[in-house]
Design a protein around this motif. Sequence first.
Motif, PDB file in Angstrom:
ATOM      1  N   GLU A  34       0.831  -1.217   0.000  1.00  0.00           N
ATOM      2  CA  GLU A  34       0.000   0.000   0.000  1.00  0.00           C
ATOM      3  C   GLU A  34       0.860   1.259   0.000  1.00  0.00           C
ATOM      4  OE1 GLU A  34      -2.938  -0.444   3.186  1.00  0.00           O
ATOM      5  OE2 GLU A  34      -3.250  -2.480   2.439  1.00  0.00           O
ATOM      6  N   LYS A  35       1.959   1.204   0.757  1.00  0.00           N
ATOM      7  CA  LYS A  35       2.865   2.354   0.830  1.00  0.00           C
ATOM      8  C   LYS A  35       3.467   2.641  -0.560  1.00  0.00           C
ATOM      9  CE  LYS A  35       6.706   3.858   3.603  1.00  0.00           C
ATOM     10  NZ  LYS A  35       7.919   3.373   4.241  1.00  0.00           N
ATOM     11  N   ALA A  36       3.898   1.557  -1.262  1.00  0.00           N
ATOM     12  CA  ALA A  36       4.474   1.716  -2.606  1.00  0.00           C
ATOM     13  C   ALA A  36       3.425   2.222  -3.595  1.00  0.00           C
ATOM     14  CB  ALA A  36       5.056   0.374  -3.074  1.00  0.00           C
ATOM     15  N   GLN A  37       2.183   1.724  -3.466  1.00  0.00           N
ATOM     16  CA  GLN A  37       1.097   2.157  -4.364  1.00  0.00           C
ATOM     17  C   GLN A  37       0.815   3.652  -4.182  1.00  0.00           C
ATOM     18  OE1 GLN A  37      -1.769  -0.954  -3.040  1.00  0.00           O
ATOM     19  NE2 GLN A  37      -2.488  -0.932  -5.142  1.00  0.00           N
ATOM     20  N   ILE A  38       0.773   4.076  -2.915  1.00  0.00           N
ATOM     21  CA  ILE A  38       0.475   5.483  -2.632  1.00  0.00           C
ATOM     22  C   ILE A  38       1.576   6.389  -3.182  1.00  0.00           C
ATOM     23  CG2 ILE A  38       0.305   7.186  -0.729  1.00  0.00           C
ATOM     24  CD1 ILE A  38      -1.387   5.001   0.762  1.00  0.00           C
ATOM     25  N   ALA A  39       2.836   6.004  -2.965  1.00  0.00           N
ATOM     26  CA  ALA A  39       3.956   6.818  -3.457  1.00  0.00           C
ATOM     27  C   ALA A  39       3.906   6.927  -4.983  1.00  0.00           C
ATOM     28  CB  ALA A  39       5.281   6.205  -2.998  1.00  0.00           C
ATOM     29  N   ARG A  40       3.627   5.799  -5.664  1.00  0.00           N
ATOM     30  CA  ARG A  40       3.574   5.789  -7.131  1.00  0.00           C
ATOM     31  C   ARG A  40       2.407   6.642  -7.637  1.00  0.00           C
ATOM     32  NH1 ARG A  40       0.529   2.516 -10.620  1.00  0.00           N
ATOM     33  NH2 ARG A  40       1.387   2.370 -12.723  1.00  0.00           N
ATOM     34  N   LEU A  41       1.242   6.473  -7.039  1.00  0.00           N
ATOM     35  CA  LEU A  41       0.065   7.229  -7.504  1.00  0.00           C
ATOM     36  C   LEU A  41       0.243   8.726  -7.274  1.00  0.00           C
ATOM     37  CD1 LEU A  41      -3.342   5.470  -7.066  1.00  0.00           C
ATOM     38  CD2 LEU A  41      -1.759   5.520  -8.988  1.00  0.00           C
ATOM     39  N   LYS A  42       0.915   9.095  -6.176  1.00  0.00           N
ATOM     40  CA  LYS A  42       1.158  10.520  -5.923  1.00  0.00           C
ATOM     41  C   LYS A  42       2.082  11.108  -6.994  1.00  0.00           C
ATOM     42  CE  LYS A  42       1.218  12.093  -1.528  1.00  0.00           C
ATOM     43  NZ  LYS A  42       1.493  12.149  -0.066  1.00  0.00           N
ATOM     44  N   ARG A  43       3.077  10.319  -7.425  1.00  0.00           N
ATOM     45  CA  ARG A  43       3.968  10.767  -8.509  1.00  0.00           C
ATOM     46  C   ARG A  43       3.175  10.940  -9.801  1.00  0.00           C
ATOM     47  NH1 ARG A  43       7.488   6.845  -6.712  1.00  0.00           N
ATOM     48  NH2 ARG A  43       6.948   5.441  -8.417  1.00  0.00           N
ATOM     49  N   LEU A  44       2.351   9.908 -10.146  1.00  0.00           N
ATOM     50  CA  LEU A  44       1.549   9.961 -11.380  1.00  0.00           C
ATOM     51  C   LEU A  44       0.570  11.142 -11.338  1.00  0.00           C
ATOM     52  CD1 LEU A  44       0.597   6.191 -11.952  1.00  0.00           C
ATOM     53  CD2 LEU A  44       2.095   7.578 -13.387  1.00  0.00           C
ATOM     54  N   ALA A  45      -0.054  11.355 -10.164  1.00  0.00           N
ATOM     55  CA  ALA A  45      -1.019  12.449 -10.009  1.00  0.00           C
ATOM     56  C   ALA A  45      -0.327  13.780 -10.240  1.00  0.00           C
ATOM     57  CB  ALA A  45      -1.642  12.396  -8.616  1.00  0.00           C
ATOM     58  N   SER A  46       0.816  13.943  -9.633  1.00  0.00           N
ATOM     59  CA  SER A  46       1.560  15.190  -9.757  1.00  0.00           C
ATOM     60  C   SER A  46       1.880  15.485 -11.233  1.00  0.00           C
ATOM     61  CB  SER A  46       2.833  15.064  -8.917  1.00  0.00           C
ATOM     62  OG  SER A  46       3.473  16.287  -8.849  1.00  0.00           O
ATOM     63  N   ASP A  47       2.309  14.456 -11.979  1.00  0.00           N
ATOM     64  CA  ASP A  47       2.603  14.630 -13.414  1.00  0.00           C
ATOM     65  C   ASP A  47       1.354  15.019 -14.200  1.00  0.00           C
ATOM     66  OD1 ASP A  47       5.193  13.969 -12.930  1.00  0.00           O
ATOM     67  OD2 ASP A  47       5.072  11.920 -13.723  1.00  0.00           O
ATOM     68  N   ALA A  48       0.177  14.534 -13.758  1.00  0.00           N
ATOM     69  CA  ALA A  48      -1.076  14.790 -14.485  1.00  0.00           C
ATOM     70  C   ALA A  48      -1.796  16.034 -13.959  1.00  0.00           C
ATOM     71  CB  ALA A  48      -1.994  13.570 -14.374  1.00  0.00           C
ATOM     72  N   HIS A  49      -1.141  16.807 -13.078  1.00  0.00           N
ATOM     73  CA  HIS A  49      -1.723  18.010 -12.458  1.00  0.00           C
ATOM     74  C   HIS A  49      -2.987  17.697 -11.652  1.00  0.00           C
ATOM     75  CE1 HIS A  49       1.191  20.351 -14.614  1.00  0.00           C
ATOM     76  NE2 HIS A  49       0.830  19.752 -15.722  1.00  0.00           N
ATOM     77  N   LEU A  50      -2.962  16.522 -11.006  1.00  0.00           N
ATOM     78  CA  LEU A  50      -4.029  16.162 -10.066  1.00  0.00           C
ATOM     79  C   LEU A  50      -3.425  16.318  -8.669  1.00  0.00           C
ATOM     80  CD1 LEU A  50      -6.904  14.723  -9.664  1.00  0.00           C
ATOM     81  CD2 LEU A  50      -5.614  12.598  -9.515  1.00  0.00           C
ATOM     82  N   ASP A  51      -4.198  16.856  -7.737  1.00  0.00           N
ATOM     83  CA  ASP A  51      -3.717  17.048  -6.367  1.00  0.00           C
ATOM     84  C   ASP A  51      -3.218  15.713  -5.788  1.00  0.00           C
ATOM     85  OD1 ASP A  51      -3.317  17.797  -3.764  1.00  0.00           O
ATOM     86  OD2 ASP A  51      -5.432  18.077  -3.268  1.00  0.00           O
TER      87      ASP A  51
END
Lengths: 131, 131
Positions: free
Chosen positions: A72-89
Amino acid sequence: MSTEQAAPDPRAGDAAKYVDPEIMDELLSMRGSIDNIDAALVHLLAERFKATQRVGVLKAKHKLPPADPGREKAQIARLKRLASDAHLDPEFAEKFLNFIIEEVIRHHQALSENSVPAADLDAPFDWASQK
Amino acid sequence: MSTEQAAPDPRAGDAAKYVDPEIMDELLSMRGSIDNIDAALVHLLAERFKATQRVGVLKAKHKLPPADPGREKAQIARLKRLASDAHLDPEFAEKFLNFIIEEVIRHHQALSENSVPAADLDAPFDWASQK
């Protein structure tokens, strides 16, 4: 588009009562895009729960714990990176994943409590029995 | 795949410590699909918030209320139908939409409190200033 045409549009909501027709047309067009995206989201979520159901069955079969904090920790870190690239909070992306994971763990717990028989491994998930 | 290869996989999580290598391979393959779906979900959510941001700017510009209960009711009914067709729990689809709408209303309120100047209508949403 005239008001006669706009009135019965299911996307109009309460706004039809107090919004000028020209602004209403703009609003309806935007809401049409949102509805298309929502249909795509629902179908992707359905596919995601099919995948996590397979994981749940594998975990129940091998008596593995429903939750995996490291994953879960790895998923959250990855999704936060992807979100940031897509201009999602990124904070919203984390809240979203936690919301989904909470539901998945509920399913996994239900699967492991119901001790799924081997013959049922490919059966569709029975939502009604989990309520 | 050997355990030497599987160990550093970011999808392995804590499961790598207690799961047999053959089962781990199956789990990693399933988690790979989940990760692909999550990337698609994040990008669709980013696009959805761009669309609702445009709605928010339109509402702020014309001093319309941030929430529209009639529209939300129609959205929930439609998404529950779509969810049911896709074998996704309709109650979960409703919870999901409410979760998203809550965030959207938070943005709309922020936009209307900040009284967006006309020149900013096409500017990207500034997450940092909304916190």
